[in-house]
Design an enzyme around this catalytic site. Structure first.
Site, PDB file in Angstrom:
ATOM      1  N   HIS A 107       1.711  14.395  -2.965  1.00 51.46           N
ATOM      2  CA  HIS A 107       2.594  13.946  -1.890  1.00 51.46           C
ATOM      3  C   HIS A 107       4.069  14.242  -2.170  1.00 51.46           C
ATOM      4  CE1 HIS A 107       2.823  10.052  -4.280  1.00 51.46           C
ATOM      5  NE2 HIS A 107       4.083  10.203  -3.933  1.00 51.46           N
ATOM      6  N   ASP A 111      -4.405  13.160  -5.298  1.00 47.37           N
ATOM      7  CA  ASP A 111      -2.951  13.179  -5.169  1.00 47.37           C
ATOM      8  C   ASP A 111      -2.287  13.887  -6.357  1.00 47.37           C
ATOM      9  OD1 ASP A 111      -0.544  12.765  -3.915  1.00 47.37           O
ATOM     10  OD2 ASP A 111      -0.229  10.765  -4.744  1.00 47.37           O
ATOM     11  N   SER A 165       7.211   9.079  -8.814  1.00 48.52           N
ATOM     12  CA  SER A 165       5.996   9.770  -8.394  1.00 48.52           C
ATOM     13  C   SER A 165       5.828  11.082  -9.142  1.00 48.52           C
ATOM     14  CB  SER A 165       6.050  10.057  -6.899  1.00 48.52           C
ATOM     15  OG  SER A 165       5.843   8.900  -6.157  1.00 48.52           O
TER      16      SER A 165
END
Length: 524
Positions: A158, A188, A261
């Site tokens: 993402h 992911d 992230s």
């Protein structure tokens, strides 16, 4: 007997009592301080003030303390691993118009747990949340880390999904251009290649799984501030956060924030135990609940991404659900474990091998299956075309099924009969005693199909309501037998009672999806 004189009022006595207590208090404090000093700084006991109060017992305690010593800092580890961590900056064109709040859509399904995680933590800084109309270029920022000296690096899917341009900034401040090699939405993860050098410092992915309580260091780029390190412990493993059937997250309590992230979570050996992906946060900031993709998963996914730019997973073609204690009781199982087949997909490997609705898959290649998620992860970790041996509980009997795995499709075809208004035109139906619902033959209700009985009414205080039944649901089987009338349902329930079952298992179709529901039986 001679009375003992009362000396408590004499000043010298009171002073003596106070001095003895004070000395004892100071001695205890001194032994603690000296013990701490000896453990941390290595002072010799012969030079410590605690020698005045030392004893064999104290020596034994100090020896035990030395056995469980832990590092007082992580500077050496951080100095070694921090150069391998990078900041990932992306440029992308907005693909959707802003909603009423001015926020852009995330790459996850609206309303899903992962979409909520994404809005509070996940996406690169500045996306979502960037203001502006359709077609504007937005910038985002996340984290990542090198896994080889020639520039291959790992980050989250993402972070780079939909990026038109990817740049990375290394720990020494140098900026390089990167290209996306491959992504895997289900886990992911993304693999990128950084151009411009062949001697990048890189990190090693850990081989084993961390233990609960192990130290963990989270390194990333929170809020775009630059490389930052936080420390904590592994709080749990095998976490399911509702992102999909392959959820197997490590939970850590190290403070992890937006922008982390794709950043690594290191163990004290300097190996990557996980990739930070999401946090649970009511406020949007860290509350000490963060989730990381295990290093073992990263290793297998990255290997496929590097080889062919995508991930292929094994597939047996079944819709599965957990075995609850009620379902286990209904099936005569001693333990609530395994994966219950709600429905095999037509022409899928399982259907061709003879697996039916109501079967319970208990092991794969001799390895026990704990639950439905473990079956999905196990099969997904095998290569398409591989032959597997499944142990299956079929109508109360154990059997072995051998089948060849197919390849997991990118999309799952919706099942037929998805009409959610299947109760339109229904009659009131016939009451099913003790369950609190009425049913009618499905073939008498428009849109309900031709098989089973459709639920036309549910008592909100009944056992059926507690198990999630609602109007329009279609009951296909009760107690392993197909039903087409209310009488069939009653007969199957009576049979379960005769067999001393505490609950009866029903196969229900709702919204085009099948599932099994164990409904408790009232006595009498």
């Amino acid at each position: 007997m001679t009375d003992r004189p009362d000396l408590s009022n004499l000043p010298s006595y009171r002073q003596s009592r106070r001095s003895v207590f004070s000395a004892r208090k100071i001695a205890l404090m001194a032994s603690v301080v000296a013990g701490f000093g000896a453990a941390v700084y290595g002072f010799s006991p012969s030079t410590s003030p605690a020698d005045l109060f030392s004893s064999p017992a104290h020596a034994q305690v100090n020896n035990e303390v030395r056995k469980v010593e832990r590092p007082v800092g992580f500077a050496d580890v951080v100095e070694r691993v921090k150069p391998s961590v990078i900041s990932v900056k992306v440029n992308m064109k907005e693909k959707t118009a802003s909603n009423d709040d001015g926020d852009d859509s995330s790459p996850f399904q609206p309303g899903s747990p992962m979409e909520r995680f994404f809005r509070r933590f996940g996406g690169p800084d500045g996306f979502p949340g960037a203001k502006g109309g359709r077609g504007r270029v937005v910038q985002g920022q996340g984290s990542g880390f090198f896994i080889s000296a020639d520039g291959f690096a790992v980050t989250n899917n993402h972070v780079v999904d939909g990026a038109d341009k990817v740049e990375v900034t290394t720990d020494d401040g140098k900026i390089y251009t990167a290209k996306v090699i491959g992504t895997d939405q289900r886990t992911d993860l993304a693999l990128i290649k950084v151009e411009g050098s062949s001697n990048f410092p890189f990190a090693k992915l850990a081989d084993g799984k961390p233990r609960i309580g192990d130290w963990v260091l989270a390194v990333g780029n929170p809020f775009g501030l630059g490389g930052t390190v936080t420390a904590g412990i592994v709080s749990a493993s095998g976490r399911d956060i509702g992102n999909g059937p392959y959820d197997d997250f490590i939970q850590i309590d190290a403070p992890v924030n937006k922008g982390n992230s794709g950043g690594p979570a290191f163990n004290t050996d300097g190996e990557v135990m996980g990739v930070n992906t999401a946090i649970y946060s009511p406020s949007g900031g860290s509350v000490g609940i963060a989730f990381s993709i295990p290093g073992s998963t990263v290793k297998s996914v990255v290997a496929q991404l590097k080889d062919k730019g995508s991930v292929s997973r094994g597939w047996i073609g079944v819709q599965i659900q957990p075995v609850t204690s009620d379902i286990a009781d209904s099936l005569g199982m001693k333990k609530a474990e395994g994966a219950l087949v709600a429905e095999p997909q037509a022409n899928g490997p399982a259907a061709k091998a003879g697996i039916e609705s109501g079967d319970v898959i208990t092991s794969v290649n001799g390895e026990s299956v704990k639950d439905a998620r473990e079956l999905a992860r196990t099969i997904g970790g095998l290569a398409p075309g591989a032959t597997v041996k499944l142990n299956v509980l079929h109508k109360g009997q154990d059997k072995v099924v051998n089948l060849t795995l197919g390849q997991l499709p990118n999309t799952v075809e919706a099942k037929a009969d998805t009409d959610t208004d299947s109760n339109k035109g229904a009659t009131r139906g016939t009451d099913v005693p003790k369950l609190g619902m009425t049913v009618a033959p499905a073939n008498s209700v428009a849109g309900a199909g031709k098989d089973g009985v459709v639920v036309t009414e549910v008592d909100p205080k009944s056992a059926a309501a507690e198990r999630g039944f609602k109007e329009g649901d279609v009951i296909l089987e009760v107690g392993g037998k197909s039903v087409s009338t209310a009488g069939d349902v009653r007969d199957a329930i009576n049979t379960a009672r005769t067999d001393s079952k505490n609950s009866v298992l029903m196969r229900v179709k709702s919204g085009g999806q099948s599932r099994f529901v164990a409904v408790p039986l009232a006595k009498g």
